[in-house]
Design a protein around this motif. Sequence first.
Motif, PDB file in Angstrom:
ATOM      1  N   ARG A 175       5.342  -7.005   0.960  1.00 18.55           N
ATOM      2  CA  ARG A 175       6.130  -5.802   0.773  1.00 18.55           C
ATOM      3  C   ARG A 175       7.574  -6.247   0.719  1.00 18.55           C
ATOM      4  O   ARG A 175       8.002  -7.074   1.524  1.00 18.55           O
ATOM      5  CB  ARG A 175       5.951  -4.800   1.914  1.00 18.55           C
ATOM      6  CG  ARG A 175       6.665  -3.466   1.617  1.00 18.55           C
ATOM      7  CD  ARG A 175       6.754  -2.573   2.831  1.00 18.55           C
ATOM      8  NE  ARG A 175       7.766  -3.063   3.757  1.00 18.55           N
ATOM      9  CZ  ARG A 175       8.303  -2.298   4.723  1.00 18.55           C
ATOM     10  NH1 ARG A 175       7.909  -1.051   4.880  1.00 18.55           N
ATOM     11  NH2 ARG A 175       9.200  -2.788   5.536  1.00 18.55           N
ATOM     12  N   ILE A 191      15.838  -0.427  -3.021  1.00 16.47           N
ATOM     13  CA  ILE A 191      14.484  -0.099  -3.489  1.00 16.47           C
ATOM     14  C   ILE A 191      13.441  -0.697  -2.550  1.00 16.47           C
ATOM     15  O   ILE A 191      13.539  -1.858  -2.137  1.00 16.47           O
ATOM     16  CB  ILE A 191      14.251  -0.643  -4.911  1.00 16.47           C
ATOM     17  CG1 ILE A 191      15.136   0.083  -5.918  1.00 16.47           C
ATOM     18  CG2 ILE A 191      12.794  -0.494  -5.323  1.00 16.47           C
ATOM     19  CD1 ILE A 191      15.015  -0.470  -7.324  1.00 16.47           C
ATOM     20  N   THR A 193       9.422  -1.635  -2.494  1.00 16.75           N
ATOM     21  CA  THR A 193       8.202  -1.818  -3.289  1.00 16.75           C
ATOM     22  C   THR A 193       7.077  -2.179  -2.330  1.00 16.75           C
ATOM     23  O   THR A 193       7.175  -3.142  -1.572  1.00 16.75           O
ATOM     24  CB  THR A 193       8.361  -2.927  -4.348  1.00 16.75           C
ATOM     25  OG1 THR A 193       8.802  -4.141  -3.717  1.00 16.75           O
ATOM     26  CG2 THR A 193       9.380  -2.531  -5.388  1.00 16.75           C
ATOM     27  N   THR A 194       6.020  -1.385  -2.359  1.00 18.52           N
ATOM     28  CA  THR A 194       4.937  -1.573  -1.404  1.00 18.52           C
ATOM     29  C   THR A 194       3.636  -1.077  -2.017  1.00 18.52           C
ATOM     30  O   THR A 194       3.554  -0.877  -3.240  1.00 18.52           O
ATOM     31  CB  THR A 194       5.264  -0.829  -0.088  1.00 18.52           C
ATOM     32  OG1 THR A 194       4.266  -1.150   0.888  1.00 18.52           O
ATOM     33  CG2 THR A 194       5.335   0.677  -0.286  1.00 18.52           C
ATOM     34  N   PRO A 205       0.261   0.243  -6.182  1.00 18.08           N
ATOM     35  CA  PRO A 205       1.668  -0.169  -6.084  1.00 18.08           C
ATOM     36  C   PRO A 205       2.592   1.032  -6.244  1.00 18.08           C
ATOM     37  O   PRO A 205       2.343   1.920  -7.070  1.00 18.08           O
ATOM     38  CB  PRO A 205       1.827  -1.149  -7.256  1.00 18.08           C
ATOM     39  CG  PRO A 205       0.448  -1.656  -7.534  1.00 18.08           C
ATOM     40  CD  PRO A 205      -0.457  -0.488  -7.256  1.00 18.08           C
ATOM     41  N   ALA A 207       6.986   2.298  -5.804  1.00 14.96           N
ATOM     42  CA  ALA A 207       8.389   1.965  -5.545  1.00 14.96           C
ATOM     43  C   ALA A 207       9.147   3.247  -5.245  1.00 14.96           C
ATOM     44  O   ALA A 207       8.828   4.312  -5.784  1.00 14.96           O
ATOM     45  CB  ALA A 207       9.004   1.252  -6.743  1.00 14.96           C
ATOM     46  N   PHE A 251      15.867   3.552 -11.481  1.00  9.45           N
ATOM     47  CA  PHE A 251      14.448   3.757 -11.718  1.00  9.45           C
ATOM     48  C   PHE A 251      14.304   4.197 -13.174  1.00  9.45           C
ATOM     49  O   PHE A 251      14.748   5.275 -13.561  1.00  9.45           O
ATOM     50  CB  PHE A 251      13.889   4.824 -10.779  1.00  9.45           C
ATOM     51  CG  PHE A 251      13.896   4.392  -9.333  1.00  9.45           C
ATOM     52  CD1 PHE A 251      12.774   3.810  -8.771  1.00  9.45           C
ATOM     53  CD2 PHE A 251      15.039   4.557  -8.560  1.00  9.45           C
ATOM     54  CE1 PHE A 251      12.782   3.403  -7.447  1.00  9.45           C
ATOM     55  CE2 PHE A 251      15.054   4.144  -7.239  1.00  9.45           C
ATOM     56  CZ  PHE A 251      13.920   3.571  -6.680  1.00  9.45           C
TER      57      PHE A 251
END
Length: 255
Positions: A175, A191, A193-194, A205, A207, A251
Motif C-alpha cells: 500500500r 494520493i 493507493t490501496t 485496486p 486510489a 485524478f
Amino acid sequence: MPTPDKQLSAEQSRQVAETIREEIARRRISRQSLAEQAKLSLSTLEKALGGRRPFTLATTVRLEQALGVSLRKAEAAPAVASSVNGDIAPDHLGAYSHRAVTWLEGAYITLRPSFGDNDAIYAYRTEIAWDPAASSLVFREGERTDANYTQFGEVAVPNQSGFIYLVTNRHGQHRLITVSRPTILGEMYGILTTLLAGRGSLLTPIAAPIAYLPARMIAAPTLGRISAGDPNYAVYRAHLKRTVDEPFAMFLPGS
C-alpha cells in the motif's frame, strides 16, 4: 530458555496478529476453525488478534502448528533492517539523516474519503517517528474503527522528487501513500493507493485523495466515519478538497 507462558512484546504480538489475519483471509477459514485446530478458546484468539491481550509463546507455537507457518519470523526484521550508519536511513528510503527529518515526526489526523459512503469522510490518527532499530522514520496508524486494516510501515523521503512516501509492504503486498512535503502549517496532501475489500476474498485496486493534518490543528478531533452532521465535517471536507483543487494531486477521468 524462554518459559512456555512468556508473553511476546507488543510489537511481536502485533506482527503475529497481522500474519494470522493474512493467513485466515488467504485460506478462507474462520477464526473459530483456527482456534479449534490450535486447541485454543475462541475468546483467547479474539483478544490476542484484537490487541487486548499479548500473545504468549505457548499460544504462538500452537497457532504455528495449526497453520504450518512461522509466525515469529518477523521478529528478526529489525536486525535485518538496522543500519550501520546510525542515524542515516537506508538508500532505498532516501538516505536521509534523522536530524534532517525531525520536522516530520509527530501525530497527524489522517483524512480520506469513506469507501462505503460517498458523502462521508474517514478519519484516524497516524504517528510518524524515528525508529533507531530500522534507522529510518516509520509510521503507524491508530484509532481506526476498522482496526483489522490498521497499517504501519516505512517512510521514504528522497530528495529527487520532493515528495514523501509512506510504504506498507506485507509479504509483497503493498500500500502506497504519496504526499507533498508539509506546508507552512504542517499539512501534507496527496494520493492513497490501496486495495478495497469487497465480498468474500474480492479485492479491488483503489486510489483516493488523502490529507495529513498536524493533530494540534484540530482542537477536538472526531475520528471514524464522519458525516455532514459532525462539527469537523466542513473543515475535513475543505482539506480533502484542497488536495485536488490546488492541486497537490491529480485524478484523470476514466476513458
